[in-house]
Design a protein around this motif. Sequence first.
Motif, PDB file in Angstrom:
ATOM      1  N   ASN A 155       0.716  -1.159  -0.120  1.00 37.76           N
ATOM      2  CA  ASN A 155       0.064  -0.089   0.026  1.00 37.76           C
ATOM      3  C   ASN A 155       0.838   1.323   0.033  1.00 37.76           C
ATOM      4  N   SER A 156       2.173   1.342   0.276  1.00 40.74           N
ATOM      5  CA  SER A 156       2.807   2.343   0.193  1.00 40.74           C
ATOM      6  C   SER A 156       3.800   2.738  -0.582  1.00 40.74           C
ATOM      7  N   LEU A 157       4.440   1.430  -1.266  1.00 40.85           N
ATOM      8  CA  LEU A 157       5.311   1.721  -2.335  1.00 40.85           C
ATOM      9  C   LEU A 157       4.950   1.800  -3.943  1.00 40.85           C
ATOM     10  N   LYS A 158       4.040   2.802  -3.882  1.00 46.98           N
ATOM     11  CA  LYS A 158       3.140   3.210  -5.309  1.00 46.98           C
ATOM     12  C   LYS A 158       3.959   4.464  -5.549  1.00 46.98           C
ATOM     13  N   PRO A 159       4.613   4.483  -6.842  1.00 48.29           N
ATOM     14  CA  PRO A 159       5.577   5.589  -7.322  1.00 48.29           C
ATOM     15  C   PRO A 159       4.396   6.879  -7.321  1.00 48.29           C
ATOM     16  N   GLN A 160       5.117   7.810  -6.682  1.00 44.76           N
ATOM     17  CA  GLN A 160       4.544   9.203  -6.905  1.00 44.76           C
ATOM     18  C   GLN A 160       5.180   9.993  -7.856  1.00 44.76           C
ATOM     19  N   PHE A 161       4.707  10.520  -8.833  1.00 39.14           N
ATOM     20  CA  PHE A 161       5.211  11.089 -10.054  1.00 39.14           C
ATOM     21  C   PHE A 161       4.832  12.456  -9.880  1.00 39.14           C
ATOM     22  N   GLY A 162       5.544  13.400 -10.420  1.00 34.04           N
ATOM     23  CA  GLY A 162       5.435  14.725 -10.665  1.00 34.04           C
ATOM     24  C   GLY A 162       4.328  14.697 -11.706  1.00 34.04           C
ATOM     25  N   PHE A 163       3.778  16.082 -11.992  1.00 28.45           N
ATOM     26  CA  PHE A 163       2.645  16.145 -13.100  1.00 28.45           C
ATOM     27  C   PHE A 163       2.637  15.827 -14.293  1.00 28.45           C
ATOM     28  N   SER A 164       4.175  16.022 -15.059  1.00 26.01           N
ATOM     29  CA  SER A 164       4.450  15.764 -16.476  1.00 26.01           C
ATOM     30  C   SER A 164       4.630  14.274 -16.571  1.00 26.01           C
ATOM     31  N   VAL A 165       5.140  13.477 -15.601  1.00 30.28           N
ATOM     32  CA  VAL A 165       5.631  12.059 -15.785  1.00 30.28           C
ATOM     33  C   VAL A 165       4.291  11.173 -15.525  1.00 30.28           C
ATOM     34  N   GLN A 166       3.194  11.983 -14.474  1.00 31.75           N
ATOM     35  CA  GLN A 166       2.272  11.305 -14.455  1.00 31.75           C
ATOM     36  C   GLN A 166       1.101  11.461 -15.565  1.00 31.75           C
ATOM     37  N   THR A 167       1.197  12.552 -16.157  1.00 33.83           N
ATOM     38  CA  THR A 167       0.421  12.767 -17.339  1.00 33.83           C
ATOM     39  C   THR A 167       0.873  11.870 -18.498  1.00 33.83           C
ATOM     40  N   ALA A 168       1.984  11.790 -18.602  1.00 38.18           N
ATOM     41  CA  ALA A 168       2.747  11.015 -19.642  1.00 38.18           C
ATOM     42  C   ALA A 168       2.442   9.263 -19.528  1.00 38.18           C
ATOM     43  N   VAL A 169       2.498   8.669 -18.095  1.00 36.45           N
ATOM     44  CA  VAL A 169       2.174   7.617 -17.881  1.00 36.45           C
ATOM     45  C   VAL A 169       0.687   7.549 -18.083  1.00 36.45           C
ATOM     46  N   ASP A 170      -0.121   8.158 -17.722  1.00 36.80           N
ATOM     47  CA  ASP A 170      -1.455   7.852 -17.920  1.00 36.80           C
ATOM     48  C   ASP A 170      -1.724   8.183 -19.505  1.00 36.80           C
ATOM     49  N   TYR A 171      -1.108   8.834 -20.272  1.00 41.42           N
ATOM     50  CA  TYR A 171      -1.447   8.942 -21.473  1.00 41.42           C
ATOM     51  C   TYR A 171      -0.933   7.632 -22.417  1.00 41.42           C
ATOM     52  N   ILE A 172       0.153   7.362 -21.992  1.00 44.40           N
ATOM     53  CA  ILE A 172       0.806   6.013 -22.474  1.00 44.40           C
ATOM     54  C   ILE A 172      -0.109   4.732 -22.072  1.00 44.40           C
ATOM     55  N   THR A 173      -0.548   4.657 -20.954  1.00 45.01           N
ATOM     56  CA  THR A 173      -1.538   3.601 -20.514  1.00 45.01           C
ATOM     57  C   THR A 173      -2.698   3.628 -21.152  1.00 45.01           C
ATOM     58  N   GLU A 174      -3.182   4.634 -21.408  1.00 45.69           N
ATOM     59  CA  GLU A 174      -4.627   4.951 -22.132  1.00 45.69           C
ATOM     60  C   GLU A 174      -4.591   4.560 -23.605  1.00 45.69           C
ATOM     61  N   ASN A 175      -3.404   4.862 -24.193  1.00 47.34           N
ATOM     62  CA  ASN A 175      -3.083   4.688 -25.711  1.00 47.34           C
ATOM     63  C   ASN A 175      -2.251   3.828 -26.108  1.00 47.34           C
ATOM     64  N   LEU A 176      -1.986   2.527 -25.458  1.00 50.33           N
ATOM     65  CA  LEU A 176      -1.198   1.607 -25.672  1.00 50.33           C
ATOM     66  C   LEU A 176      -1.484   0.988 -27.036  1.00 50.33           C
ATOM     67  N   ALA A 177      -2.659   0.994 -27.576  1.00 53.76           N
ATOM     68  CA  ALA A 177      -2.966   0.315 -28.828  1.00 53.76           C
ATOM     69  C   ALA A 177      -2.765   1.225 -29.988  1.00 53.76           C
ATOM     70  N   GLU A 178      -2.267   2.801 -29.814  1.00 56.73           N
ATOM     71  CA  GLU A 178      -1.851   3.510 -30.746  1.00 56.73           C
ATOM     72  C   GLU A 178      -0.379   3.859 -31.034  1.00 56.73           C
ATOM     73  N   PRO A 179      -0.059   4.206 -32.175  1.00 55.20           N
ATOM     74  CA  PRO A 179       1.322   4.454 -32.426  1.00 55.20           C
ATOM     75  C   PRO A 179       1.858   5.650 -31.357  1.00 55.20           C
ATOM     76  N   LEU A 180       2.925   5.462 -30.731  1.00 56.46           N
ATOM     77  CA  LEU A 180       3.335   6.418 -29.660  1.00 56.46           C
ATOM     78  C   LEU A 180       4.590   6.883 -30.028  1.00 56.46           C
ATOM     79  N   SER A 181       4.627   8.211 -29.803  1.00 54.66           N
ATOM     80  CA  SER A 181       6.082   8.768 -29.998  1.00 54.66           C
ATOM     81  C   SER A 181       6.432   9.585 -28.872  1.00 54.66           C
TER      82      SER A 181
END
Length: 168
Positions: free
Chosen positions: A119-145
Motif C-alpha cells: 500500500n505504500s510503495l506506489k510511485p509518486q510522480f510529478g505532473f508531467s511524468v504522471q500525465t505521460a504515464v496516464d497517456y501511454i496507458t490509455e493509448n497502448l494500442a496507438e502508435p506512440l512517440s
Amino acid sequence: YCECVHSSEKGRNGCIKSDKELLMRCKASRKPETHVCHAGLVDVAVPIILDGDIAGYLILGQMRENKPFGDLEKYLKDLSLDTEIMAERYEALTTFDPLRIESIVSISEMLAKYLLLENSLKPQFGFSVQTAVDYITENLAEPLSVENIARKCGVSKNTLYRSFADET
C-alpha cells in the motif's frame, strides 16, 4: 471466555487498561511485544512502522497458554464471575505453546511489512511524468512517440526525458 470477562465492568476496564499497557510498551520498544493480559491470556502487539513513524499496530490476542485454569485465579478473583463457566470457556480455548506464539509474532511482523509494501510503495510522480504515464496507458494500442507524449504533457522532449530519469 473474553465475552464472560467483558460482562463485568471491571473485566472490560481491565481489558482496556491491559491493551493500553501493551501498546505503550510496543510504542516504546518499536518492536513486537507480548504479555499476559489481566484475564490470563497472551496478547501480542506488532508496530506498523512507515517512514520511521508508527502508523498503527497489529494486535492479536486471546491466546491460551498450556496452563491449568487454577493458575488464573489471581487474574479473575476481583471480577465476580462464575468460576465454573469461566473454567469451561477457558478449557474450550485453543492452547498455544511459546514456540507457536513466537511464530505468530513473526508472521505478524511479515504481514505488517507486506501491508506497507503493498500500500505504500506506489510511485509518486510529478505532473508531467504522471500525465505521460496516464497517456501511454490509455493509448497502448496507438502508435506512440516521445514527441506526441511530450506535446500531450505540455513539455519539451528533453524536459520529459529529464523528468523520467529523475523520477523513475
